[in-house]
Write a protein that holds these residues in place. Structure first.
Motif, PDB file in Angstrom:
ATOM      1  N   UNK A 395     -30.923 -29.118  60.198  1.00 23.28           N
ATOM      2  CA  UNK A 395     -30.069 -28.111  60.759  1.00 23.28           C
ATOM      3  C   UNK A 395     -28.581 -28.728  60.627  1.00 23.28           C
ATOM      4  N   UNK A 396     -28.344 -29.699  60.948  1.00 23.95           N
ATOM      5  CA  UNK A 396     -26.991 -30.306  61.215  1.00 23.95           C
ATOM      6  C   UNK A 396     -26.238 -30.249  59.745  1.00 23.95           C
ATOM      7  N   UNK A 397     -27.100 -30.592  58.875  1.00 18.28           N
ATOM      8  CA  UNK A 397     -26.536 -30.746  57.286  1.00 18.28           C
ATOM      9  C   UNK A 397     -26.260 -29.130  56.895  1.00 18.28           C
ATOM     10  N   UNK A 398     -27.002 -28.229  57.166  1.00 18.67           N
ATOM     11  CA  UNK A 398     -26.764 -26.871  57.099  1.00 18.67           C
ATOM     12  C   UNK A 398     -25.562 -26.200  57.739  1.00 18.67           C
ATOM     13  N   UNK A 399     -25.480 -26.749  59.004  1.00 20.23           N
ATOM     14  CA  UNK A 399     -24.512 -26.280  59.670  1.00 20.23           C
ATOM     15  C   UNK A 399     -22.937 -26.682  59.338  1.00 20.23           C
ATOM     16  N   UNK A 400     -23.262 -27.983  58.780  1.00 21.72           N
ATOM     17  CA  UNK A 400     -21.914 -28.676  58.273  1.00 21.72           C
ATOM     18  C   UNK A 400     -21.265 -27.998  57.288  1.00 21.72           C
ATOM     19  N   UNK A 401     -22.061 -27.245  56.360  1.00 23.86           N
ATOM     20  CA  UNK A 401     -22.088 -26.850  55.085  1.00 23.86           C
ATOM     21  C   UNK A 401     -21.428 -25.223  55.518  1.00 23.86           C
ATOM     22  N   UNK A 402     -22.060 -24.724  56.435  1.00 26.86           N
ATOM     23  CA  UNK A 402     -21.869 -23.494  56.821  1.00 26.86           C
ATOM     24  C   UNK A 402     -20.279 -23.555  57.618  1.00 26.86           C
ATOM     25  N   UNK A 436     -25.014 -21.867  68.328  1.00 29.05           N
ATOM     26  CA  UNK A 436     -24.428 -21.189  67.489  1.00 29.05           C
ATOM     27  C   UNK A 436     -23.201 -20.183  68.255  1.00 29.05           C
ATOM     28  N   UNK A 437     -23.374 -20.089  69.473  1.00 27.66           N
ATOM     29  CA  UNK A 437     -22.362 -19.467  70.361  1.00 27.66           C
ATOM     30  C   UNK A 437     -21.273 -20.496  70.555  1.00 27.66           C
ATOM     31  N   UNK A 438     -21.597 -21.636  70.578  1.00 27.03           N
ATOM     32  CA  UNK A 438     -20.322 -22.664  71.171  1.00 27.03           C
ATOM     33  C   UNK A 438     -19.750 -22.818  69.502  1.00 27.03           C
ATOM     34  N   UNK A 439     -20.346 -22.594  68.316  1.00 25.36           N
ATOM     35  CA  UNK A 439     -19.553 -22.738  67.193  1.00 25.36           C
ATOM     36  C   UNK A 439     -18.985 -21.639  67.113  1.00 25.36           C
ATOM     37  N   UNK A 440     -19.206 -20.223  67.460  1.00 27.31           N
ATOM     38  CA  UNK A 440     -18.440 -19.025  67.422  1.00 27.31           C
ATOM     39  C   UNK A 440     -17.162 -19.281  68.464  1.00 27.31           C
ATOM     40  N   UNK A 441     -17.420 -19.541  69.510  1.00 25.05           N
ATOM     41  CA  UNK A 441     -16.241 -19.973  70.362  1.00 25.05           C
ATOM     42  C   UNK A 441     -15.093 -20.686  69.816  1.00 25.05           C
ATOM     43  N   UNK A 442     -15.767 -21.722  69.261  1.00 24.48           N
ATOM     44  CA  UNK A 442     -14.771 -22.647  68.800  1.00 24.48           C
ATOM     45  C   UNK A 442     -13.897 -22.225  67.360  1.00 24.48           C
ATOM     46  N   UNK A 443     -14.678 -21.211  67.064  1.00 22.97           N
ATOM     47  CA  UNK A 443     -13.963 -20.566  65.761  1.00 22.97           C
ATOM     48  C   UNK A 443     -14.295 -21.125  64.253  1.00 22.97           C
ATOM     49  N   UNK A 444     -15.619 -21.839  64.541  1.00 23.41           N
ATOM     50  CA  UNK A 444     -16.061 -22.716  63.242  1.00 23.41           C
ATOM     51  C   UNK A 444     -16.908 -21.753  62.565  1.00 23.41           C
ATOM     52  N   UNK A 445     -17.666 -20.969  63.132  1.00 20.27           N
ATOM     53  CA  UNK A 445     -18.798 -20.005  62.345  1.00 20.27           C
ATOM     54  C   UNK A 445     -18.664 -18.684  63.418  1.00 20.27           C
TER      55      UNK A 445
END
Length: 597
Positions: A395-402, A436-445
């Motif tokens: 998962x971390x590897x996929x999120x990093x690319x995403x 995923x909510x954290x990443x969205x809030x941070x503007x990263x995804x």
């Protein structure tokens, strides 16, 4: 805790980091001296790495110390004087309270001391009061705001600064960062030029100004300040660089084996200790290791060749040795032989790394990262990430690319965003919705709201460099084999000419920017003395120094790029790096993961 060699040699530091470290040693020793006789030092596990870079365990033992790590378990020791050394964290207060309650229930009478690192917090003391143990304790502080990792790297050792700020709106670490810089100024004089880019950086610059008003640095005895300029940069300004795979020797060691507090832990057989096979060994990685200092910042492709050449020349020397007998030649050869263990270790380590870097999956990954950064084949990238999700790659590897994909596209079109989110939860489990909510809030995804300006930034700053020569580099892009880290391009501009000539580009990047000239109340020099161009050298012939502060972490590859810049002809300054934490794309991505339960 670690052995001698883990404490880096700071003799060649462009700043007097030794006296900084010695002060931290003295402060800790004074705490121990204040508690007479034998004492049990209970350390917050997160602090033990920092302490191992500051003081040797043997020194602690001299002061009658028995070492323990703080945990939820009862404290097992026969000693009656307990000294807790902890960060100001809520859960650690719970641990301390439960240990004290456990002692009371057993009828043990003990003397408790709690030292907060770097300062006491009211909320923590409140917990101790609520738990009815506060009155049993002597409370103090151990003001450890920064740890020298190497002769040109300082860490404030603050985890998760990005997540705390972007997701939780917590700005407490910004005061800590400003305090650390202000403390540096007490050693080196008031820094005349402050340039900041990013939401956190601009705030830290403001706090610094306030601190100087409240507790002025007295530059009277110091003459010209040692640090001429501080450049503060938010990680948020450049989230592209850390998500790319680092390709320097040190960067790759971190990517695959994770460097922790300046050491890497590996199977003993890899480090050449055959007789201890199966055991893990810690190996310090800093500039005290001459061979590592020479190779750490090279592109890994080149490192293998350099090591091979060194080994060959040693073989030739050995052959010559059998025919020559002069004492001085013998001495030279023995000197070379002394570096043999280092050489063997690095040859083994490089060989071990090669088994990872030659894998098809790694090469495909590099290729995809490059395609995403070039930002000219959206569909290919989207389909590749979709396939990784369906294959349930880590998962971390996929999120990093995403994240890399989302940041370079200023988000994903709503249809794609919703689809990939759904697929991720389907593949990896619904519990990841908080992450995923954290990443969205941070503007990263996130969903795309406007057209991406990445192509403009990429061209204006020449971030993609074709035909990068990794063996004889003439540009910082060698650290990622063809991509020049955006962060370091910005720093380069900031050093050379300040922010003004690049206002347009800065406006395309996240967060505000600021530029301040500061003059000490104690010495007022004409402004020309402070013009950057006019002091390339400090009075005694040393080069002028620039401090680059990364708020939210920095990668080893970025540090390598800065060292490369500093070594170029026509660069009239030394560079010192300060960071909240050493990071890689994996550790940065992990910091947004919500651990449920």
């Amino acid at each position: 805790m670690a052995k001698v060699s883990q404490i880096p040699n700071l003799d060649n530091s462009p700043l007097n980091l030794r006296s900084l470290r010695e002060q931290s040693q003295r402060e800790l020793v004074n705490i121990l001296k204040n508690v007479r006789g034998k004492k049990c030092l209970v350390i917050d596990p997160k602090l033990s790495g920092s302490l191992s870079l500051i003081i040797q365990t043997s020194v602690l033992m001299e002061y009658g110390v028995e070492l323990r790590h703080l945990s939820a378990d009862p404290l097992e020791t026969d000693i009656s004087k307990i000294v807790y050394l902890v960060r100001s964290q809520f859960e650690l207060m719970k641990f301390i309270s439960s240990q004290v309650h456990n002692d009371i229930s057993k009828g043990l009478q003990r003397e408790y001391h709690v030292y907060f690192v770097p300062r006491r917090e009211v909320v923590c003391e409140k917990v101790l009061e609520e738990e009815k143990v506060h009155h049993l304790m002597t409370i103090g502080e151990y003001p450890l705001y920064m740890v020298p990792f190497d002769e040109d790297v300082i860490s404030f050792e603050l985890d998760c600064v990005n997540k705390e700020f972007q997701v939780d709106g917590d700005t407490s670490s910004l005061w800590h960062i400003a305090k650390a810089i202000h403390k540096l100024e007490s050693f080196s004089g008031l820094i005349p030029n402050v340039r900041a880019k990013g939401r956190c950086s601009v705030r830290v610059a403001d706090i610094l100004t306030r601190m100087q008003t409240e507790e002025p640095v007295n530059s009277h005895d110091m003459g010209i300040p040692e640090i001429n300029t501080v450049i503060l940069l938010d990680r948020e300004v450049d989230m592209v660089t850390p998500m790319c795979s680092q390709l320097t020797y040190e960067g790759l060691i971190d990517e695959f084996f994770h460097i922790n507090n300046g050491s890497v832990e590996l199977d003993a057989s890899i480090l050449g200790a055959q007789q201890q096979e199966g055991k893990k060994m810690k190996h310090p990685l800093n500039s005290s290791d001459k061979l590592f200092k020479e190779t750490r910042d090279l592109n890994f492709e080149v490192v293998v060749q350099v090591l091979r050449q060194k080994a060959t020349s040693m073989k030739e020397d050995y052959a010559e040795m059998t025919s020559t007998q002069s004492v001085s030649e013998l001495k030279d050869f023995v000197k070379k032989l002394n570096s043999l263990p280092e050489m063997t270790r690095h040859i083994n380590l490089a060989q071990h790394l090669t088994t990872f870097t030659s894998k098809q999956s790694f090469l495909a990954r590099l290729n995809m990262e490059h395609t995403i950064v070039e930002a000219e084949s959206y569909d290919i990238c989207f389909e590749h990430i979709e396939e990784l999700i369906h294959k349930q790659e880590p998962l971390i590897s996929v999120l990093r690319l995403l994240i890399l994909f989302s940041v370079t596209n200023s988000g994903l079109p709503k249809k794609h965003f919703d689809y990939l989110r759904r697929e991720l939860l389907h593949s990896y489990g619904f519990e990841h919705i908080a992450t995923l909510n954290n990443l969205e809030k941070a503007g990263l995804l996130r969903k795309q709201e406007s057209k991406s300006n990445w192509l403009t930034i990429k061209r204006a700053l020449q971030l993609v460099v074709e035909d990068t020569d990794t063996a004889n580099p003439n540009d910082i892009s060698y650290v990622f084999s063809g991509y020049a880290p955006l962060s370091i391009r910005l720093v380069h501009h900031a050093i050379r000419s300040g922010w003004r000539p690049m206002e347009e580009i800065l406006r395309l990047l996240p967060g505000p920017h600021s530029e301040t000239k500061r003059v000490s109340d104690v010495i007022s020099l004409p402004s020309s003395t402070y013009r950057y161009e006019s002091i390339n050298d400090v009075a005694d012939g040393r080069r002028s120094l620039v401090l680059v502060v990364f708020i939210g972490g920095v990668t080893f590859a970025e540090i390598a790029a800065l060292r490369f810049l500093s070594a170029q002809e026509g660069m009239a300054y030394d560079v010192m790096v300060a960071t909240t934490k050493m990071i890689s794309g994996n550790s940065l991505t992990e910091s947004y993961v919500e651990k449920l339960g």
